[in-house]
Motif scaffolding. Structure first.
Motif, PDB file in Angstrom:
ATOM      1  N   VAL A  51       0.857  -1.184   0.000  1.00  0.00           N
ATOM      2  CA  VAL A  51       0.000   0.000   0.000  1.00  0.00           C
ATOM      3  C   VAL A  51       0.894   1.236   0.000  1.00  0.00           C
ATOM      4  O   VAL A  51       2.042   1.179   0.433  1.00  0.00           O
ATOM      5  CB  VAL A  51      -0.958   0.049   1.219  1.00  0.00           C
ATOM      6  N   ASP A  55      -1.748   6.363  -4.194  1.00  0.00           N
ATOM      7  CA  ASP A  55      -1.791   4.986  -4.678  1.00  0.00           C
ATOM      8  C   ASP A  55      -0.621   4.679  -5.607  1.00  0.00           C
ATOM      9  O   ASP A  55      -0.254   5.503  -6.456  1.00  0.00           O
ATOM     10  CB  ASP A  55      -3.102   4.739  -5.442  1.00  0.00           C
ATOM     11  N   LEU A  81      -3.329  -2.788  -2.563  1.00  0.00           N
ATOM     12  CA  LEU A  81      -4.606  -2.167  -2.225  1.00  0.00           C
ATOM     13  C   LEU A  81      -4.532  -0.705  -2.636  1.00  0.00           C
ATOM     14  O   LEU A  81      -3.551  -0.016  -2.328  1.00  0.00           O
ATOM     15  CB  LEU A  81      -4.893  -2.257  -0.719  1.00  0.00           C
ATOM     16  N   ARG A  83      -7.008   3.095  -3.426  1.00  0.00           N
ATOM     17  CA  ARG A  83      -8.250   3.806  -3.125  1.00  0.00           C
ATOM     18  C   ARG A  83      -8.982   4.228  -4.398  1.00  0.00           C
ATOM     19  O   ARG A  83     -10.190   4.314  -4.417  1.00  0.00           O
ATOM     20  CB  ARG A  83      -7.945   5.052  -2.285  1.00  0.00           C
ATOM     21  N   LYS A 101      -9.150  -0.726  -1.575  1.00  0.00           N
ATOM     22  CA  LYS A 101      -8.807  -0.819  -0.154  1.00  0.00           C
ATOM     23  C   LYS A 101     -10.002  -1.179   0.714  1.00  0.00           C
ATOM     24  O   LYS A 101      -9.882  -1.986   1.636  1.00  0.00           O
ATOM     25  CB  LYS A 101      -8.205   0.509   0.305  1.00  0.00           C
ATOM     26  N   GLY A 106     -10.576  -6.429  -0.686  1.00  0.00           N
ATOM     27  CA  GLY A 106      -9.454  -5.688  -0.120  1.00  0.00           C
ATOM     28  C   GLY A 106      -9.270  -5.968   1.366  1.00  0.00           C
ATOM     29  O   GLY A 106      -8.155  -6.209   1.836  1.00  0.00           O
ATOM     30  N   GLU A 118       4.089  -0.600   3.758  1.00  0.00           N
ATOM     31  CA  GLU A 118       3.391   0.674   3.588  1.00  0.00           C
ATOM     32  C   GLU A 118       4.362   1.849   3.607  1.00  0.00           C
ATOM     33  O   GLU A 118       5.540   1.689   3.954  1.00  0.00           O
ATOM     34  CB  GLU A 118       2.325   0.856   4.672  1.00  0.00           C
ATOM     35  N   TYR A 123      -1.594   1.361   8.958  1.00  0.00           N
ATOM     36  CA  TYR A 123      -2.012   0.011   9.335  1.00  0.00           C
ATOM     37  C   TYR A 123      -1.486  -0.431  10.695  1.00  0.00           C
ATOM     38  O   TYR A 123      -1.761  -1.544  11.124  1.00  0.00           O
ATOM     39  CB  TYR A 123      -1.569  -0.984   8.258  1.00  0.00           C
TER      40      TYR A 123
END
Length: 420
Positions: A51, A55, A81, A83, A101, A106, A118, A123
């Motif tokens: 992620v 994006d 993932l 958006r 996501k 997702g 990430e 997260y």
């Protein structure tokens, strides 16, 4: 690719519903519940979730492309993932395994992934104990952030809450490691000096053809390419830039200089400020020697600024930490700190004094800017001594091997060979 309208609606609606929780105990309880559910779902030992924000960008994109281009690592199931449904479509067309996501696919993929990679702290509060979280972050901090920032403690705490659950936080040198530990209060043993994956692009062959494609113009006639990347001024309570920051682009004197010397001056704004400036009717009516590199163009071509940064001969900025990356090229950098005192008071700097950490001439007037550009063109070694000193302090590794080092750390972590 056709997206199911019903699924798309709910994938876009969930963030709105989530925002209702706001901050505080209600959101904390929601995170706790998601984390418990996440822990209960069995993990796929070979599945790695990627992620980033925006994006498909930054360090996550660079590391992902490194893995997927190497046949040795085909055994790993790598998933993205995103958006944006448009980016979902573009990646799907490239046969990248990707989901929205907030879609059911997702969320299920998140719960099933053994490892999460990430670029921000999105997260850490829902990461399960049976998952690994690799935080690649998104740059070297010149500006103060986290607990070291000039913000209320509760705001700083909310933005980096849970970051102690990271299993690996990458850095670029011992000094940067100390800065990150100070900002995040994270266990120093979890920080690893690897260099940033995105900077591997700087050591690849530059492609001016890609620049031409992104700008939608012929750049073959220009002798030099310059890029101006000012930082985002949210700390000053505005998102639209200031008049003095960009007024020099309309200067007849400045544009005459560019034209006479066949120089293309490219402006790359922060996406949030870009929306404002592009809405101004006269802003894009600059000379043929000034071009705007729009975020939409980068997104449409699935390209990040780091993939074309080595095509530019000179970088111009104010406080954007991208200059720490550009130092790896050992090319001239010019700084335009129009509001240094105000910015230092409102946002603050993690690395001080600014004059030392910004290794290049400082200008606030267009006449001086032209003067300094000419000096940099005439002598690429101008300020080289200062650049080398700062580069050695910021970037321990000055090669194109950061992806390999980060990936090695991840593999060791997943095999249980790395202990914090």
């Amino acid at each position: 690719m056709q997206l199911n309208p019903f699924k798309l609606y709910w994938a876009q609606k969930i963030p709105e519903i989530w925002s209702i929780f706001g901050k505080g105990i209600i959101r904390d309880l929601a995170y706790f519940g998601i984390r418990i559910l996440n822990t209960m779902v069995p993990k796929k030992d070979d599945q790695i979730l990627f992620v980033s924000y925006p994006d498909y960008s930054d360090n996550s994109k660079a590391l992902f492309e490194y893995i997927t281009k190497n046949p040795v690592y085909k055994r790993y199931d790598v998933v993205w993932l995103v958006r944006d449904p448009d980016i979902l479509k573009l990646l799907t067309e490239r046969e990248v395994k990707v989901y929205l996501k907030y879609s059911l696919h997702g969320i299920y993929t998140l719960f099933r992934s053994k490892c999460i990679v990430e670029t921000h702290n999105n997260y850490s509060r829902i990461k399960a104990k049976n998952q690994y979280l690799i935080n690649l972050w998104h740059g070297v901090p010149l500006k103060a952030l986290g607990y070291a920032g000039h913000f209320k403690t509760e705001d700083a705490s909310e933005s980096i809450k849970g970051i102690e659950t990271n299993d690996i936080l990458i850095t670029t040198s011992s000094i940067v490691r100390n800065a990150m530990v100070t900002s995040f209060l994270i266990d120093p043993r979890k920080t690893v000096i690897t260099g940033q994956p995105r900077n591997d692009y700087l050591f690849m062959v530059s492609s001016k053809q890609k620049i031409a494609q992104l700008l939608n113009r012929d750049i073959s006639r220009y002798n030099k390419l310059l890029i101006f990347m000012p930082t985002y001024r949210v700390a000053r309570g505005r998102v639209e830039g200031t008049k003095e920051d960009l007024d020099f682009l309309r200067s007849e004197y400045f544009n005459k200089y560019l034209s006479e010397n066949n120089i293309l001056f490219v402006l790359k704004l922060h996406p949030h400020e870009e929306k404002y400036w592009l809405s101004q009717n006269d802003f894009k009516q600059c000379s043929e020697n000034v071009a705007i590199l729009e975020s939409e163009s980068l997104t449409t071509h699935l390209v990040t600024i780091y993939e074309v940064l080595n095509s530019f001969d000179i970088l111009i900025t104010d406080y954007s930490s991208i200059f720490f990356d550009y130092l790896l090229l050992n090319r001239p950098i010019i700084f335009m700190p129009f509001d240094l005192e105000e910015y230092a008071q409102s946002r603050g700097f993690l690395l001080e004094p600014y004059d030392f950490w910004a290794p290049g001439p400082k200008v606030t007037k267009v006449e001086v800017l032209i003067d300094e550009i000419q000096k940099c063109i005439s002598d690429p070694t101008y300020y080289e001594k200062e650049r080398i000193i700062v580069n050695n302090l910021i970037n321990k590794f000055q090669d194109g091997g950061s992806c390999g080092r980060v990936w090695n750390e991840i593999i060791c972590m997943m095999k249980g060979l790395r202990k914090n």
